[in-house]
Design an enzyme around this catalytic site. Structure first.
Site, PDB file in Angstrom:
ATOM      1  N   ASP A  17      22.735  54.976  49.574  1.00 59.19           N
ATOM      2  CA  ASP A  17      22.251  56.156  49.938  1.00 59.19           C
ATOM      3  C   ASP A  17      21.651  55.967  51.246  1.00 59.19           C
ATOM      4  OD1 ASP A  17      22.875  58.805  50.674  1.00 59.19           O
ATOM      5  OD2 ASP A  17      21.722  59.542  49.199  1.00 59.19           O
ATOM      6  N   HIS A  34      26.568  53.809  59.048  1.00 58.02           N
ATOM      7  CA  HIS A  34      27.351  53.397  58.356  1.00 58.02           C
ATOM      8  C   HIS A  34      27.424  52.191  58.465  1.00 58.02           C
ATOM      9  CE1 HIS A  34      27.399  57.339  56.268  1.00 58.02           C
ATOM     10  NE2 HIS A  34      28.622  57.778  56.950  1.00 58.02           N
ATOM     11  N   LEU A 128      32.403  35.593  41.561  1.00 60.54           N
ATOM     12  CA  LEU A 128      30.767  37.292  41.266  1.00 60.54           C
ATOM     13  C   LEU A 128      32.179  38.217  41.860  1.00 60.54           C
ATOM     14  CD1 LEU A 128      28.540  39.480  41.683  1.00 60.54           C
ATOM     15  CD2 LEU A 128      29.178  39.087  43.955  1.00 60.54           C
TER      16      LEU A 128
END
Ligand code: IPE
Ligand code: IPE
Ligand code: MG
Length: 243
Positions: A17, A34, A128
């Protein structure tokens, strides 16, 4: 640079955020904020793979984010598409298994097919487990699990009494992965915003005012240091007092 501590989480979830505020502070478009968020995404993936933290789940777009103006939603969908195209080869080379969680049918069809391709391409990777939450809501996840189990009950394959916590968890989006041990939220808000409601039941919660595009390796290590310093009791008595 501070070394990460020995006691590492097995699964980190991050609410990324603060992109909008980062952009506003620079007088640039929110879309640029973004986009700037891709750098810390790469850093976190790299470091988690390096440290052999088994799973990383990133909150990229919530069920509620559909309520933002269409131009912002559109720029985010374009960014997801571009980022997938530009990053997938390297992620695959690094051995990352990529999966998306969320209500896929709400996404642009082109994005849905790229997601399916990325998941198929990386399905055999083990370095991962990377989950990206897009059009995701914790309540949606619980409801879709309930619907799946209800369908099994209606077909006679399952009895209501057989619905245990484990069975329920297996119908949720992160089935098969350990619950996140550590949840990091950047941007200064101290809330869950409908992220992994079920799976965060016993996560350690780490909040930082750092805006997501500024989140750096030292910040990740600080969060890992916080995690290592916590005594996790899971409702039991402290280790020292149990004798
Ligand atoms: C997080 O950044 C990214 C998404 C929710 C898609 P924000 O866009 O919420 O940034 P702030 O909170 O307005 O700064
Ligand atoms: C949470 O951030 C969702 C993501 C980071 C993807 P928001 O900016 O949407 O959360 P609120 O509105 O501050 O709760
Ligand atoms: Mg926000």
């Amino acid at each position: 640079m501070a070394q990460p501590p020995a006691n590492l989480p097995r699964h980190i979830a991050i609410t990324m955020d603060g992109n909008g505020r980062w952009a506003a502070a620079r007088g640039v478009l929110r879309a640029a904020g973004h986009k700037a968020g891709l750098k810390p995404v790469r850093m976190c993936i790299e470091e988690c793979a390096q440290l052999r933290i088994g799973a990383l789940t990133l909150f990229a777009f919530s069920s509620e984010n559909w309520g933002r103006p269409p131009e912002e939603v559109g720029s985010l969908m374009s960014l997801f598409l571009e980022a997938l195209d530009s990053e997938i080869a390297e992620l695959h080379a690094k051995g990352v298994r990529m999966r998306f969680i969320g209500e896929r049918r709400t996404l642009p069809v082109r994005l849905q097919s790229r997601i399916a391709a990325a998941e198929a391409r990386t399905a055999g990777n083990t370095a991962l487990n990377l989950q990206v939450a897009v059009s995701y809501g914790g309540r949606w996840d619980i409801v879709q699990a309930a619907q799946a189990l209800a369908r099994e009950c209606a077909s006679g394959a399952l009895r209501a009494e057989e619905i245990s916590e484990a069975r329920f968890a297996a119908a949720l989006s992160l089935a098969g992965l350990p619950d996140p041990d550590l949840h990091i939220r950047t941007g200064g808000e101290h809330r869950i915003s409908n992220f992994l409601l079920w799976q965060l039941a016993y996560a350690e919660l780490y909040f930082t005012p750092r805006l997501w595009p500024d989140f750096a390796l030292a910040d990740l290590h600080e969060a890992l240091g916080f995690f290592a310093s916590r005594e996790r009791r899971f409702g039991r008595r402290p280790a020292a007092a149990s004798a």
